[in-house]
Design a protein around this motif. Structure first.
Motif, PDB file in Angstrom:
ATOM      1  N   LEU A   1     -98.366   3.207 115.223  1.00 23.63           N
ATOM      2  CA  LEU A   1     -97.154   3.449 116.165  1.00 23.63           C
ATOM      3  C   LEU A   1     -96.404   4.623 115.426  1.00 23.63           C
ATOM      4  CD1 LEU A   1     -96.457   0.236 118.243  1.00 23.63           C
ATOM      5  CD2 LEU A   1     -98.084   2.210 118.918  1.00 23.63           C
ATOM      6  N   ASP A   2     -95.332   5.358 116.174  1.00 23.73           N
ATOM      7  CA  ASP A   2     -94.374   6.081 115.375  1.00 23.73           C
ATOM      8  C   ASP A   2     -93.133   5.433 115.057  1.00 23.73           C
ATOM      9  OD1 ASP A   2     -95.462   8.643 115.658  1.00 23.73           O
ATOM     10  OD2 ASP A   2     -95.104   8.863 117.619  1.00 23.73           O
ATOM     11  N   VAL A   3     -92.687   5.878 114.047  1.00 27.49           N
ATOM     12  CA  VAL A   3     -91.473   5.089 113.505  1.00 27.49           C
ATOM     13  C   VAL A   3     -90.658   4.830 114.546  1.00 27.49           C
ATOM     14  CG1 VAL A   3     -91.393   5.603 111.006  1.00 27.49           C
ATOM     15  CG2 VAL A   3     -90.681   7.116 112.538  1.00 27.49           C
ATOM     16  N   THR A   4     -90.154   5.680 115.341  1.00 27.23           N
ATOM     17  CA  THR A   4     -89.208   5.179 116.297  1.00 27.23           C
ATOM     18  C   THR A   4     -89.615   4.203 117.645  1.00 27.23           C
ATOM     19  OG1 THR A   4     -89.900   7.055 117.699  1.00 27.23           O
ATOM     20  CG2 THR A   4     -87.834   7.327 116.568  1.00 27.23           C
TER      21      THR A   4
ATOM     22  N   SER B   1    -104.979  -4.065 102.055  1.00 25.53           N
ATOM     23  CA  SER B   1    -106.055  -4.328 102.969  1.00 25.53           C
ATOM     24  C   SER B   1    -107.095  -5.360 102.041  1.00 25.53           C
ATOM     25  CB  SER B   1    -106.833  -3.094 103.396  1.00 25.53           C
ATOM     26  OG  SER B   1    -106.092  -1.851 103.117  1.00 25.53           O
TER      27      SER B   1
ATOM     28  N   ALA C   1     -84.607   4.324 112.679  1.00 28.55           N
ATOM     29  CA  ALA C   1     -85.743   3.813 112.810  1.00 28.55           C
ATOM     30  C   ALA C   1     -86.466   3.494 111.838  1.00 28.55           C
ATOM     31  CB  ALA C   1     -86.762   4.466 113.936  1.00 28.55           C
TER      32      ALA C   1
ATOM     33  N   MET D   1     -96.290   1.864 124.876  1.00 28.79           N
ATOM     34  CA  MET D   1     -96.205   1.296 126.189  1.00 28.79           C
ATOM     35  C   MET D   1     -97.278   0.113 126.309  1.00 28.79           C
ATOM     36  SD  MET D   1     -93.718   2.197 127.728  1.00 28.79           S
ATOM     37  CE  MET D   1     -93.605   2.781 129.562  1.00 28.79           C
TER      38      MET D   1
ATOM     39  N   ALA E   1     -90.090   0.749 115.380  1.00 26.22           N
ATOM     40  CA  ALA E   1     -88.621  -0.111 115.549  1.00 26.22           C
ATOM     41  C   ALA E   1     -88.318  -0.656 116.821  1.00 26.22           C
ATOM     42  CB  ALA E   1     -87.487   1.053 115.324  1.00 26.22           C
ATOM     43  N   GLN E   2     -88.785   0.096 117.972  1.00 20.63           N
ATOM     44  CA  GLN E   2     -88.417  -0.565 119.308  1.00 20.63           C
ATOM     45  C   GLN E   2     -89.218  -1.924 119.518  1.00 20.63           C
ATOM     46  OE1 GLN E   2     -89.244   2.542 122.016  1.00 20.63           O
ATOM     47  NE2 GLN E   2     -87.590   3.633 121.624  1.00 20.63           N
TER      48      GLN E   2
ATOM     49  N   GLY F   1     -91.654  -3.353 103.428  1.00 23.48           N
ATOM     50  CA  GLY F   1     -90.449  -2.801 103.754  1.00 23.48           C
ATOM     51  C   GLY F   1     -90.293  -3.000 105.177  1.00 23.48           C
ATOM     52  N   LEU F   2     -91.254  -3.012 106.041  1.00 23.48           N
ATOM     53  CA  LEU F   2     -91.194  -3.307 107.330  1.00 23.48           C
ATOM     54  C   LEU F   2     -90.570  -4.580 107.942  1.00 23.48           C
ATOM     55  CD1 LEU F   2     -92.315  -1.614 109.971  1.00 23.48           C
ATOM     56  CD2 LEU F   2     -94.055  -3.380 110.001  1.00 23.48           C
TER      57      LEU F   2
ATOM     58  N   HIS G   1     -99.231  -5.036 106.328  1.00 22.81           N
ATOM     59  CA  HIS G   1     -99.293  -4.374 104.949  1.00 22.81           C
ATOM     60  C   HIS G   1     -98.133  -3.798 104.402  1.00 22.81           C
ATOM     61  CE1 HIS G   1     -99.569  -0.736 107.008  1.00 22.81           C
ATOM     62  NE2 HIS G   1     -99.284   0.021 105.748  1.00 22.81           N
TER      63      HIS G   1
ATOM     64  N   ALA H   1     -86.079  -0.642 109.812  1.00 18.85           N
ATOM     65  CA  ALA H   1     -87.199  -1.064 109.034  1.00 18.85           C
ATOM     66  C   ALA H   1     -87.286  -1.751 108.008  1.00 18.85           C
ATOM     67  CB  ALA H   1     -88.613  -0.113 109.390  1.00 18.85           C
ATOM     68  N   SER H   2     -86.563  -0.991 107.124  1.00 22.11           N
ATOM     69  CA  SER H   2     -86.440  -1.386 105.784  1.00 22.11           C
ATOM     70  C   SER H   2     -84.892  -1.660 105.174  1.00 22.11           C
ATOM     71  CB  SER H   2     -87.141  -0.613 104.873  1.00 22.11           C
ATOM     72  OG  SER H   2     -86.491   0.666 105.116  1.00 22.11           O
ATOM     73  N   LYS H   3     -84.168  -2.249 106.286  1.00 17.84           N
ATOM     74  CA  LYS H   3     -82.856  -2.308 105.953  1.00 17.84           C
ATOM     75  C   LYS H   3     -82.393  -3.100 104.795  1.00 17.84           C
ATOM     76  CE  LYS H   3     -80.962  -2.976 110.192  1.00 17.84           C
ATOM     77  NZ  LYS H   3     -80.928  -4.139 111.054  1.00 17.84           N
ATOM     78  N   ALA H   4     -83.532  -4.215 104.349  1.00 15.10           N
ATOM     79  CA  ALA H   4     -83.089  -5.038 103.334  1.00 15.10           C
ATOM     80  C   ALA H   4     -83.182  -4.145 101.861  1.00 15.10           C
ATOM     81  CB  ALA H   4     -83.804  -6.506 103.251  1.00 15.10           C
ATOM     82  N   LEU H   5     -84.189  -3.247 102.083  1.00 14.13           N
ATOM     83  CA  LEU H   5     -84.501  -2.578 100.858  1.00 14.13           C
ATOM     84  C   LEU H   5     -83.706  -1.323 100.473  1.00 14.13           C
ATOM     85  CD1 LEU H   5     -88.211  -2.385 101.300  1.00 14.13           C
ATOM     86  CD2 LEU H   5     -87.186  -4.200 100.126  1.00 14.13           C
TER      87      LEU H   5
ATOM     88  N   ASP I   1    -103.136   2.174 102.250  1.00 18.33           N
ATOM     89  CA  ASP I   1    -102.044   0.999 101.916  1.00 18.33           C
ATOM     90  C   ASP I   1    -100.951   1.683 100.971  1.00 18.33           C
ATOM     91  OD1 ASP I   1    -102.860  -1.075 103.194  1.00 18.33           O
ATOM     92  OD2 ASP I   1    -104.291  -1.742 101.544  1.00 18.33           O
TER      93      ASP I   1
ATOM     94  N   GLY J   1     -86.615  -6.627 106.772  1.00 19.17           N
ATOM     95  CA  GLY J   1     -85.467  -6.782 107.675  1.00 19.17           C
ATOM     96  C   GLY J   1     -85.651  -7.712 108.813  1.00 19.17           C
ATOM     97  N   ARG J   2     -87.057  -7.953 109.014  1.00 24.09           N
ATOM     98  CA  ARG J   2     -87.356  -8.979 110.150  1.00 24.09           C
ATOM     99  C   ARG J   2     -87.975 -10.181 110.359  1.00 24.09           C
ATOM    100  NH1 ARG J   2     -86.467  -4.774 114.313  1.00 24.09           N
ATOM    101  NH2 ARG J   2     -86.433  -2.747 113.223  1.00 24.09           N
TER     102      ARG J   2
ATOM    103  N   HIS K   1     -95.536  11.525 109.741  1.00 26.47           N
ATOM    104  CA  HIS K   1     -94.442  10.830 110.563  1.00 26.47           C
ATOM    105  C   HIS K   1     -93.774   9.888 109.857  1.00 26.47           C
ATOM    106  CE1 HIS K   1     -97.569   7.715 110.422  1.00 26.47           C
ATOM    107  NE2 HIS K   1     -96.563   6.943 110.511  1.00 26.47           N
TER     108      HIS K   1
ATOM    109  N   SER L   1     -99.045   5.059 127.350  1.00 25.75           N
ATOM    110  CA  SER L   1     -99.026   5.561 125.587  1.00 25.75           C
ATOM    111  C   SER L   1     -99.327   4.318 124.709  1.00 25.75           C
ATOM    112  CB  SER L   1     -97.666   6.048 125.424  1.00 25.75           C
ATOM    113  OG  SER L   1     -96.674   4.925 125.376  1.00 25.75           O
TER     114      SER L   1
END
Lengths: 366, 354
Positions: free
Chosen positions: B198-201, B56, A264, B172, B204-205, B229-230, B226, A268-272, A193, B233-234, A220, B169
């Motif tokens: 999942l990977d960042v890219t 968590s 990417a 997918m 995002a997709q 930040g993710l 959790h 994901a964290s545009k606002a931040l 976390d 924006g959404r 990553h 994958s």
């Protein structure tokens, strides 16, 4: 992009670890093979942290493990402290391995479930017959204290009694028991976390300073890598895309793939983010990655391996594999059409001949 | 999909699409009663995205399952009110819920690979709900599935319908899970950590895809994550959960600019950011979340809080309104107020905070 080349290598005598043209293939039935790592070169100076970033399947973990000879690479050199590990025999390598340690992503499965914490942490010393039992315990007590755990309270417990963050602390303590010089951290915070992640990152930084460690940090997550690294190497499908100092890479990414990765995670964290520091305004026309699958590492694309997804790809990218070259102060990129940097020699040649690179030349200049 | 025969037509209502009132979900375990969700209330207006954020063990996943009614039969206490489009879901018999699941309310789970049946071709998995709820014929369903796969960005959908999950994958697979979730055109989509692993890219997709589909189909969405930040924006609104309770709730922009709850502030700060220089020391939250079978008195975050005062350990702060009416938070010494600043100063002077 996504090419080979050795331009990013620095003074060989100063490097603690120097990897040259590393290749790792995994055989498949029918003479096919997975080209997991294909011609990767890098070096790490003592006390430095090198971050390896990329998506899953880009070969970053395989690279990290090949450094430790787990398994031995197919070809290439891994020179640790002026000794080529790939040439060492079994016993010599075993001796050398005490100086190289690894911390894995899933701390719970990397600790043997039926052993106590005391056994787990003192085991490296027992194997090498270092000290008496009570000396080993003292060392374990001191090391666990450094990772903020109390030996008397946790020593007799087993891994399942701890949270994932605590297990990662135990793994770190165990990895440092033999005073290693190089520690490969393979996604050490990916399963955690955010709040625990911050604790472990800070702890790794403290331990690095206190024990004079050199780190190869695989993740990553670009923001995590930026936080811990001095230098960052971006990988794609077993090849190097870009190598630069951490701050430089994030302010001036030259490789289209680096930029795509950053967009990417910024998206994901545009606002931040708010824009400060990172010069990145997404441009829907030039930044749209082609929405294709990750190309296969069994039959990788010709030329640049990123070209099937690259928004800037031209004909030359399919024909000539780009090699790493210097585009700025400690900044190396393997791309024919890097962002904000001159074209590669091959692309320039082609443009001069009136080839298909003309439009790209205009774009890169603008 | 003009010729759809719905088994049950849910009438649109004027009020919120989803109303959750004082929802409690307790599990009886050997360690005692685990209060995973402990009195949570919120509303979701049709067409909006609500994010539920927490560490968590904060109860966010149990909350989303409890809203849906996807809980084990035994050793569970579920109290409170969940109204979806005017229907009361708590206490509704399972056969009624079954008519809603997949049709009106759909869910996307965290692990796309295990949420697909490994030995069934994906075509059948996507069309299952269409055949069941909409009563489509095999060929109608096939055509619909092809269109769905295309809309989630899978090339050559006709051939891919015959594939098995292991041939795809992770990213997918998540697209396929999403395709089957939206097949019947649900009004509400619950996505529980849809991009973790999942990977960042790719993540995002997937999030772009969810946003696009939500927009096109005017769905409402609950995004559980959790990672503050993710979702920042959404989402339109964010709920921050801690130890089974809502500790702060606000429109996304307000939550980020006018954070009141120290826990929210700590979560925001502890994530490394691309804009910060390298080797910046990350602020951490000391300690660990409390035992869900034995919560402390007063504010449950108090023992880890930089602002905590004696009152916090004694009296539980109620949710109270902030500057805008949609913003509520539970704190005696909120961030960004003179009260809070004073408390922080007091703790700093006392050496309680580094």
């Amino acid at each position: 992009m996504a090419g080979s080349g050795v331009a990013q290598l620095r003074e060989p005598s100063a490097a603690l670890i120097r990897v040259e043209d590393l290749v790792v293939d995994f055989p498949l039935p029918g003479r096919r093979k997975v080209h997991a790592v294909s011609g990767v070169s890098f070096d790490v100076y003592p006390g430095e942290t090198l971050g390896l970033v990329g998506e899953s399947g880009c070969g970053k973990s395989t690279t990290g493990r090949a450094v430790l000879q787990l398994p031995r690479p197919t070809s290439g050199k891994v020179i640790f402290d002026q000794v080529d590990l790939t040439k060492l025999g079994g016993e010599e390598l075993r001796q050398k391995r005490t100086e190289l340690q690894v911390i894995f992503q899933d701390p719970i499965s990397s600790l043997y479930p039926r052993r106590t914490v005391s056994d787990l942490v003192t085991e490296p010393l027992s194997i090498w017959g270092i000290g008496t039992r009570s000396e080993r315990e003292d060392r374990a007590r001191a090391m666990l204290a450094e990772v903020n755990m109390d030996y008397d309270a946790v020593g007799w417990r087993r891994p399942y009694e701890f949270s994932i963050g605590q297990c990662q602390r135990i793994s770190i303590a165990r990895a440092l028991m033999l005073n290693p010089r190089l520690v490969v951290c393979d996604e050490p915070v990916s399963a955690l976390d955010v709040s625990v992640q911050a604790q472990i990152i800070n702890l790794l930084q403290d331990m690095k300073r206190r024990h004079g460690l050199t780190l190869v940090f695989i993740s990553h997550d670009l923001s995590v890598v930026k936080n811990v690294s001095d230098r960052v190497m971006v990988m794609f499908l077993g090849k190097v895309c870009e190598v630069a100092s951490a701050d430089r890479l994030y302010t001036e990414p030259a490789h289209p793939y680096t930029r795509a990765l950053m967009l990417a995670s910024i998206g994901a964290s545009k606002a931040l983010v708010g824009g400060g520091g990172v010069k990145m305004m997404p441009n829907p026309e030039t930044d749209a990655e082609k929405q294709t699958e990750m190309p296969s590492s069994i039959t990788p694309p010709s030329g640049c391996r990123y070209r099937t997804r690259c928004p800037h790809a031209e004909k030359i990218c399919a024909e000539v594999e780009p090699v790493t070259r210097r585009v700025g102060d400690d900044h190396y990129v393997a791309c024919h059409f890097p962002i904000g940097a001159p074209l590669s020699e091959d692309a320039r040649q082609l443009a001069a001949d009136g080839g298909g690179a003309g439009s790209a030349a205009g774009r890169a200049g603008g | 999909m003009g010729a759809r025969r719905r088994v049950r037509e849910v009438r649109p209502t004027d009020g919120p699409l989803l109303e959750v009132e004082d929802l409690r979900t307790y599990f009886e375990t050997r360690r005692g009663l685990v209060k995973a969700v402990d009195g949570v209330s919120f509303e979701l207006i049709a067409g909006r995205t609500l994010a539920i954020v927490g560490e968590s063990g904060s109860g966010k996943t149990v909350l989303s399952r409890s809203v849906m009614g996807l809980l084990p039969q035994r050793n569970v206490t579920r109290e409170g009110r969940v109204r979806f489009a005017g229907l009361d879901l708590v206490g509704a018999p399972e056969h009624e819920l079954r008519e809603l699941w997949g049709d009106q309310i759909a869910m996307v789970f965290q692990d796309p690979v295990t949420s697909l049946n490994p030995v069934v071709r994906i075509g059948r998995q996507i069309t299952e709900s269409l055949r069941h709820h909409v009563g489509m014929s095999r060929s109608e369903a096939r055509a619909a599935a092809t269109a769905l796969l295309r809309s989630v960005g899978i090339a050559e959908p006709e051939q891919r319908l015959r594939w098995y999950p292991h041939q795809f994958s992770g990213g997918m697979c998540q697209r396929i899970v999403i395709a089957s979730a939206i097949a019947c055109g649900p009004q509400l989509l619950l996505a529980d950590e849809p991009t973790t692993g999942l990977d960042v890219t790719v993540a995002a997709q997937i999030l772009d895809l969810l946003q696009r589909l939500q927009h096109e189909r005017q769905m409402s969405m609950i995004l559980v994550s959790h990672d503050l930040g993710l979702v920042a924006g959404r989402s339109d609104d964010i709920i921050v959960m801690y130890a089974g309770k809502v500790v702060e709730k606000a429109p996304t922009a307000t939550l980020l600019s006018d954070t009141r709850m120290p826990y929210t502030e700590a979560l925001l700060r502890s994530a490394p950011r691309l804009t910060d220089g390298s080797h910046r020391r990350l602020p951490t939250i000391p300690g660990a979340p409390p035992d869900p079978s034995d919560y402390p008195a007063g504010c449950r975050f108090a023992s880890r809080c930089a602002y905590a005062q004696p009152r916090c350990a004694e009296e539980e702060p109620p949710l109270r309104p902030g500057a805008v009416p949609e913003h509520t938070y539970a704190c005696w010494y909120p961030v960004g107020t003179p009260h809070g600043a004073e408390a922080l100063e007091l703790n700093r002077a006392g050496g309680a905070v580094g």
